[in-house]
Design a protein around this motif. Structure first.
Motif, PDB file in Angstrom:
ATOM      1  N   ILE A  64       0.884  -1.676   0.042  1.00 33.66           N
ATOM      2  CA  ILE A  64       0.008   0.167   0.295  1.00 33.66           C
ATOM      3  C   ILE A  64       0.878   1.157   0.070  1.00 33.66           C
ATOM      4  CG2 ILE A  64      -1.975   1.107   0.929  1.00 33.66           C
ATOM      5  CD1 ILE A  64      -2.212  -1.828   0.181  1.00 33.66           C
ATOM      6  N   VAL A  65       1.050   1.797  -0.855  1.00 37.22           N
ATOM      7  CA  VAL A  65       1.742   3.783  -1.267  1.00 37.22           C
ATOM      8  C   VAL A  65       1.377   4.172   0.455  1.00 37.22           C
ATOM      9  CG1 VAL A  65       1.493   5.427  -1.882  1.00 37.22           C
ATOM     10  CG2 VAL A  65       1.081   3.402  -3.280  1.00 37.22           C
ATOM     11  N   GLY A  66       2.816   4.565   0.719  1.00 38.36           N
ATOM     12  CA  GLY A  66       2.699   5.878   2.075  1.00 38.36           C
ATOM     13  C   GLY A  66       2.019   4.644   3.059  1.00 38.36           C
ATOM     14  N   SER A  67       2.773   3.250   3.447  1.00 40.15           N
ATOM     15  CA  SER A  67       2.169   2.367   4.412  1.00 40.15           C
ATOM     16  C   SER A  67       3.140   1.456   5.808  1.00 40.15           C
ATOM     17  CB  SER A  67       1.693   0.599   3.899  1.00 40.15           C
ATOM     18  OG  SER A  67       2.812   0.377   3.179  1.00 40.15           O
ATOM     19  N   ASN A  68       4.385   3.304   5.400  1.00 39.54           N
ATOM     20  CA  ASN A  68       4.722   3.043   6.117  1.00 39.54           C
ATOM     21  C   ASN A  68       4.777   3.882   7.388  1.00 39.54           C
ATOM     22  OD1 ASN A  68       8.099   1.691   7.435  1.00 39.54           O
ATOM     23  ND2 ASN A  68       8.321   4.177   7.257  1.00 39.54           N
ATOM     24  N   ALA A  69       4.221   5.087   6.989  1.00 40.80           N
ATOM     25  CA  ALA A  69       3.493   6.199   7.846  1.00 40.80           C
ATOM     26  C   ALA A  69       2.337   5.722   8.451  1.00 40.80           C
ATOM     27  CB  ALA A  69       3.814   7.004   6.811  1.00 40.80           C
ATOM     28  N   PRO A  70       2.279   6.644   9.974  1.00 38.43           N
ATOM     29  CA  PRO A  70       1.223   6.922   9.739  1.00 38.43           C
ATOM     30  C   PRO A  70      -0.316   6.712   8.772  1.00 38.43           C
ATOM     31  CG  PRO A  70       2.735   7.463  10.673  1.00 38.43           C
ATOM     32  CD  PRO A  70       3.125   7.205   9.909  1.00 38.43           C
ATOM     33  N   VAL A  71      -1.259   6.518   9.594  1.00 34.76           N
ATOM     34  CA  VAL A  71      -2.245   6.152   8.327  1.00 34.76           C
ATOM     35  C   VAL A  71      -2.620   7.814   7.686  1.00 34.76           C
ATOM     36  CG1 VAL A  71      -4.911   5.519   7.600  1.00 34.76           C
ATOM     37  CG2 VAL A  71      -3.482   3.869   8.538  1.00 34.76           C
ATOM     38  N   GLU A  72      -2.700   8.700   9.359  1.00 35.71           N
ATOM     39  CA  GLU A  72      -3.349   9.932   8.888  1.00 35.71           C
ATOM     40  C   GLU A  72      -2.125  10.751   7.403  1.00 35.71           C
ATOM     41  OE1 GLU A  72      -2.798   7.873  11.516  1.00 35.71           O
ATOM     42  OE2 GLU A  72      -1.217   9.397  12.810  1.00 35.71           O
ATOM     43  N   THR A  73      -0.877  10.179   7.955  1.00 37.98           N
ATOM     44  CA  THR A  73       0.148  10.759   7.459  1.00 37.98           C
ATOM     45  C   THR A  73       0.257   9.659   5.789  1.00 37.98           C
ATOM     46  OG1 THR A  73       1.476  11.683   9.408  1.00 37.98           O
ATOM     47  CG2 THR A  73       2.584  11.334   6.810  1.00 37.98           C
ATOM     48  N   ALA A  74       0.182   9.152   6.167  1.00 34.40           N
ATOM     49  CA  ALA A  74       0.352   7.807   4.461  1.00 34.40           C
ATOM     50  C   ALA A  74      -1.654   8.712   3.145  1.00 34.40           C
ATOM     51  CB  ALA A  74      -0.050   6.366   4.630  1.00 34.40           C
TER      52      ALA A  74
END
Length: 450
Positions: A403-413
């Motif tokens: 999932i694109v951005g999934s290393n970040a917390p969901v609110e940032t991703a």
């Protein structure tokens, strides 16, 4: 009698407004054959239209058995009708009982959805675990808020022209990924550096890899998001702190600088259809896409379709990551028939029902359970027979959905996703910006999210 109809933006807004008004009317109980009540279901309008009646049939059978009237609406994603319907119903606190959510929208409406742990954990007990990507999107604060479904869920693997890769790059992708469960030497060598070699060879032959970086293309978002992920080039840490100025990001930007000269000159203007059109018109040797491009080619340019083969994406140092966009079905907390909603979702996700809709969908929908990756549809579709055998992830692929951005917390991703940060970084490299300038721009964007 059950109902099936398409829903438009206008009718969605009218339906929710009408439901609010109806709440003030006196209630009149009517004894009918549907003694267990009514269930209103809003799901994605399948792009393969022949598939919708099969889902209706599955729900009708369950409704008749359980004496529940099913009101089924197929909601198009075009024109953001799905997103508008979700927002309208959340605001009105009325509408459907079951609603479909894709990408980050289960998280967006999590405080308005009931816990469905019992449904998902029951399915996992039956069919095995789901991917980390699915858990990332479906679990909110330790609770499942959406039931992962096959309906509409699609990854973006590689689709390549067999003859062109043989001609220009001396690679036989049918040997790399044959239509059987087998790990080959070729598949082990399929890396991003190998993709660069192929890109150079196919560009020299006049039929490049059609990878775009358009600013509003979800395909580009997933392609470059998974590429950055495979290099370990995360834009934040797990707490949302910017990590753009890092060695992995510099490494992937160096790779971007090396490959973009061999991609189409118009790559920066690509939308979600441009890569498909490049493949179907015979101008491209490879794209990243579900088998929808193949399906259109099969109809309009059968000679192109007969030369296509699907297989997992290249391997980076963080593994072989296949970009994915799964759907979840959730139950609004104001739904009148929550227990029936859970039972229906469990019924729809039984193996025999998932396989039943996979056939008219031409294998497009990917179940969340690897144990369901052996349906006959993926073996049988052709020509060439076996072209989508490797479209669903199988154990021997040694790959994961991403999932694109999934290393970040969901609110940032979700902001990384919705602002198209990854393809925008690539686009700036195409425009001649330096890696340092791109890193500075992305860092400022991420800082602005907090």
């Amino acid at each position: 009698m059950s109902k099936m109809k398409k829903i438009t933006r206008r009718t969605a807004l009218k339906a929710t407004a009408g439901a609010v008004g109806a709440a003030s009317l006196p209630l009149v109980h009517m004894q009918t054959s549907h003694a267990a009540g009514t269930l209103k279901v809003g799901i994605w309008d399948h792009w393969v239209k022949e598939t919708n009646p099969f889902m209706k049939e599955i729900m009708d059978e369950w409704g008749a058995k359980n004496k529940v009237e099913i009101q089924l609406d197929f909601i198009p994603s075009a024109g953001n009708k799905m997103i508008l319907t979700q927002a309208a119903e959340a605001q009105a606190r009325a509408g459907h009982d079951i609603m479909a959510f894709d990408q980050y929208n289960t998280h967006q409406y999590a405080d308005k959805l009931i816990n469905v742990d019992d449904v998902v954990k029951g399915l996992i007990k039956q069919y095995g675990p789901v991917s980390k990507a699915t858990e990332y999107l479906g679990i909110v604060d330790g609770e499942w808020k959406g039931v992962p479904v096959a309906w509409g869920s699609a990854p973006l693997p590689v689709v390549a022209r067999i003859s062109l890769l043989k001609k220009y790059a001396n690679v036989d992708v049918t040997e790399w990924y044959p239509a059987r469960d087998e790990t080959t030497a070729g598949s082990e060598e399929w890396t991003y550096e190998k993709m660069l070699e192929i890109a150079k060879a196919c560009h020299a032959g006049g039929q490049p890899l059609a990878l775009g970086c358009g600013s509003n293309s979800t395909d580009a978002n997933q392609t470059w998001g998974a590429t950055f992920g495979a290099f370990g080039a995360h834009l934040t840490d797990a707490d949302g702190n910017p990590t753009v100025d890092s060695d992995p990001v510099k490494e992937v930007l160096d790779y971007v600088a090396r490959i973009i000269p061999y991609l189409p000159a118009e790559q920066i203007s690509y939308d979600d259809g441009a890569n498909n059109r490049a493949l179907i018109s015979g101008q491209a040797s490879m794209i990243w896409n579900p088998p929808s491009a193949y399906a259109v080619a099969k109809r309009d340019k059968p000679e192109i379709a007969e030369d296509c083969w699907h297989f997992p994406n290249p391997k980076g140092k963080m593994g072989r990551l296949v970009p994915h966009r799964p759907y979840m079905w959730g139950v609004w907390e104001w739904a009148n028939n929550q227990s029936a909603a859970k039972d229906l979702m469990t019924h729809v996700m039984q193996r025999e029902n998932v396989e039943k809709t996979s056939v008219p969908a031409a294998g497009y929908d990917i179940p969340p359970f690897v144990s369901m990756s052996d349906f006959d549809v993926w073996k049988e579709i052709g020509p060439p027979q076996g072209t989508i055998y490797n479209y669903p992830l199988k154990a021997h692929h040694k790959a994961d959905h991403y999932i694109v951005g999934s290393n970040a917390p969901v609110e940032t991703a979700v902001q990384i996703w919705s602002r198209y940060i990854y393809p925008s970084m690539v686009a700036r490299m195409v425009q001649g910006r330096t890696a340092a300038e791109v890193i500075a721009w992305a860092t400022e964007e991420i800082e602005g999210f907090r």
